[in-house]
Scaffold this motif. Structure first.
Motif, PDB file in Angstrom:
ATOM      1  N   ALA A   1      37.544  35.852  32.214  1.00  0.00           N
ATOM      2  CA  ALA A   1      37.304  37.185  32.779  1.00  0.00           C
ATOM      3  C   ALA A   1      35.866  37.316  33.250  1.00  0.00           C
ATOM      4  CB  ALA A   1      37.629  38.250  31.731  1.00  0.00           C
ATOM      5  N   HIS A   2      34.937  36.809  32.452  1.00  0.00           N
ATOM      6  CA  HIS A   2      33.524  36.852  32.843  1.00  0.00           C
ATOM      7  C   HIS A   2      33.268  35.951  34.047  1.00  0.00           C
ATOM      8  CE1 HIS A   2      29.192  37.310  32.319  1.00  0.00           C
ATOM      9  NE2 HIS A   2      29.077  35.995  32.421  1.00  0.00           N
ATOM     10  N   ALA A   3      33.916  34.784  34.079  1.00  0.00           N
ATOM     11  CA  ALA A   3      33.684  33.821  35.158  1.00  0.00           C
ATOM     12  C   ALA A   3      34.140  34.350  36.514  1.00  0.00           C
ATOM     13  CB  ALA A   3      34.396  32.508  34.846  1.00  0.00           C
ATOM     14  N   ILE A   4      35.194  35.145  36.540  1.00  0.00           N
ATOM     15  CA  ILE A   4      35.690  35.652  37.833  1.00  0.00           C
ATOM     16  C   ILE A   4      35.046  36.978  38.202  1.00  0.00           C
ATOM     17  CG2 ILE A   4      37.894  34.489  37.540  1.00  0.00           C
ATOM     18  CD1 ILE A   4      39.145  37.172  36.846  1.00  0.00           C
ATOM     19  N   GLY A   5      34.068  37.398  37.425  1.00  0.00           N
ATOM     20  CA  GLY A   5      33.279  38.562  37.812  1.00  0.00           C
ATOM     21  C   GLY A   5      33.688  39.892  37.229  1.00  0.00           C
ATOM     22  N   LEU A   6      34.612  39.890  36.276  1.00  0.00           N
ATOM     23  CA  LEU A   6      34.987  41.156  35.656  1.00  0.00           C
ATOM     24  C   LEU A   6      33.845  41.662  34.760  1.00  0.00           C
ATOM     25  CD1 LEU A   6      38.723  40.642  34.584  1.00  0.00           C
ATOM     26  CD2 LEU A   6      37.839  41.951  36.511  1.00  0.00           C
ATOM     27  N   PRO A   7      33.615  42.973  34.738  1.00  0.00           N
ATOM     28  CA  PRO A   7      32.565  43.532  33.876  1.00  0.00           C
ATOM     29  C   PRO A   7      33.021  43.552  32.415  1.00  0.00           C
ATOM     30  CG  PRO A   7      33.699  45.293  35.029  1.00  0.00           C
ATOM     31  CD  PRO A   7      34.272  44.003  35.552  1.00  0.00           C
ATOM     32  N   VAL A   8      32.871  42.423  31.738  1.00  0.00           N
ATOM     33  CA  VAL A   8      33.411  42.247  30.395  1.00  0.00           C
ATOM     34  C   VAL A   8      32.859  43.294  29.428  1.00  0.00           C
ATOM     35  CG1 VAL A   8      33.468  40.694  28.414  1.00  0.00           C
ATOM     36  CG2 VAL A   8      33.882  39.802  30.711  1.00  0.00           C
ATOM     37  N   ALA A   9      31.563  43.509  29.458  1.00  0.00           N
ATOM     38  CA  ALA A   9      30.950  44.475  28.540  1.00  0.00           C
ATOM     39  C   ALA A   9      31.468  45.888  28.794  1.00  0.00           C
ATOM     40  CB  ALA A   9      29.432  44.431  28.674  1.00  0.00           C
ATOM     41  N   ALA A  10      31.595  46.256  30.062  1.00  0.00           N
ATOM     42  CA  ALA A  10      32.084  47.598  30.402  1.00  0.00           C
ATOM     43  C   ALA A  10      33.546  47.771  29.996  1.00  0.00           C
ATOM     44  CB  ALA A  10      31.920  47.852  31.892  1.00  0.00           C
ATOM     45  N   LEU A  11      34.351  46.729  30.190  1.00  0.00           N
ATOM     46  CA  LEU A  11      35.757  46.803  29.801  1.00  0.00           C
ATOM     47  C   LEU A  11      35.895  46.929  28.284  1.00  0.00           C
ATOM     48  CD1 LEU A  11      37.327  44.108  32.156  1.00  0.00           C
ATOM     49  CD2 LEU A  11      37.711  46.581  32.251  1.00  0.00           C
TER      50      LEU A  11
ATOM     51  N   THR B   1      44.100  42.971  29.877  1.00  0.00           N
ATOM     52  CA  THR B   1      44.915  41.857  29.391  1.00  0.00           C
ATOM     53  C   THR B   1      44.182  40.534  29.545  1.00  0.00           C
ATOM     54  OG1 THR B   1      46.935  43.065  29.978  1.00  0.00           O
ATOM     55  CG2 THR B   1      47.135  40.694  29.602  1.00  0.00           C
ATOM     56  N   LEU B   2      43.540  40.326  30.685  1.00  0.00           N
ATOM     57  CA  LEU B   2      42.758  39.106  30.870  1.00  0.00           C
ATOM     58  C   LEU B   2      41.608  39.044  29.877  1.00  0.00           C
ATOM     59  CD1 LEU B   2      42.247  36.524  32.415  1.00  0.00           C
ATOM     60  CD2 LEU B   2      40.954  37.851  34.116  1.00  0.00           C
TER      61      LEU B   2
END
Length: 288
Positions: free
Chosen positions: A166-176, A157-158
């Motif tokens: 999402a990228h700034a807080i460290g989520l693996p954007v590419a993997a998601l 959702t983020l």
């Protein structure tokens, strides 16, 4: 006498058809919520159409159709990404080139395959011919997709609403993003038996669009999208059974009717309530 013997058989096929349709349409509705918010509707269309040659090749070589469909769905995603990185073409152009080419390849393979009856069902769906084995396969794929979607729903959702944050807080954007594309391929495979390649696109878009018009928060939108898929499946299967019409077409038309109702009457975004509010004095308008 003959009718009494065939009645249990008819009941079993009807039961299987209803369960498969509800499961497949519900999971399509769930994923549809994210596709609509992320603007990935065209990607859903691309994957749904691109699986056709994989299905035909799997049929020719005696492999499970679901495996062929999944492989070519992921191939389409890879080709779209590769074209986007290696050319200056826009994303919608690369999507159009890949899915139309693969879909055309599937049509050519169907035209050269001697036994075409089963393959025609892949194009247009054949839910009333669903066996117990088909039901178990669809249920397993749908369960896997639903578990991943619900377990990672906050991250997805983020990603959908604010990719940069999402990228700034460290989520693996590419993997998601890759995971969502894999789930899209799995969902397409799940819905093939019910809707066929051509109509599965509609159920990856219409429920999410309906939920978007009605809901004001994403969790509510997700629930409405899944409910629209399930309700359309129930109405569509019974309509096709009693009126002898296309099951996939009946399911999609049922979803379209629900979308039309939300378009016209949704309290917040419906055409009629907005028109009424626009004619009301400002002091009398409800606060948002």
């Amino acid at each position: 006498m003959i009718d009494s013997l065939l009645q249990p058989l008819h009941y079993e096929f009807m039961q299987n058809a209803l369960l498969v349709a509800v499961i497949a349409s519900t999971i399509c509705g769930m994923l549809s919520a994210w596709l609509v918010v992320m603007g990935w509707s065209l990607m859903g269309e691309a994957v749904a159409h691109s699986v056709l040659p994989g299905v035909v090749l799997a049929y020719i070589f005696g492999a499970p159709l679901a495996v062929g469909a999944f492989v070519f769905g992921m191939l389409a995603v890879g080709l779209i990404g590769g074209l986007g990185r290696s050319t200056v073409l826009k994303r919608d152009t690369t999507i159009g080139v890949v899915f139309t080419s693969l879909f055309a390849l599937g049509l050519v393979l169907i035209s050269r395959t001697p036994s075409q009856t089963h393959l025609q069902h892949i194009l247009f769906g054949n839910v009333l011919g669903t066996s117990r084995t088909d039901l178990l396969q669809v249920a397993a794929l749908a369960l896997l997709t639903a578990v991943v979607l619900l377990c990672k729903r906050r991250d997805f959702t983020l990603l959908a609403f604010d990719r940069t944050h999402a990228h700034a807080i460290g989520l693996p954007v590419a993997a998601l993003s890759a995971t969502l594309l894999v789930l899209l391929a799995l969902t397409t495979v799940t819905a093939l038996q019910t809707l066929g390649v051509i109509l599965v696109v509609a159920m990856l878009i219409i429920p999410g669009a309906t939920g978007f018009l009605v809901a004001r928060t994403f969790p509510v939108m997700l629930g409405i999208s899944a409910a629209v898929g399930a309700a359309a499946a129930v109405v569509g299967v019974y309509a096709s059974w009693w009126w002898d019409i296309s099951t996939g077409g009946a399911i999609v038309l049922s979803a379209s009717a629900l979308f039309t109702c939300s378009y016209l009457f949704s309290p917040h975004r419906g055409v009629l309530p907005r028109a009424i509010r626009s004619r009301m004095p400002k002091a009398a308008q409800p606060s948002s």
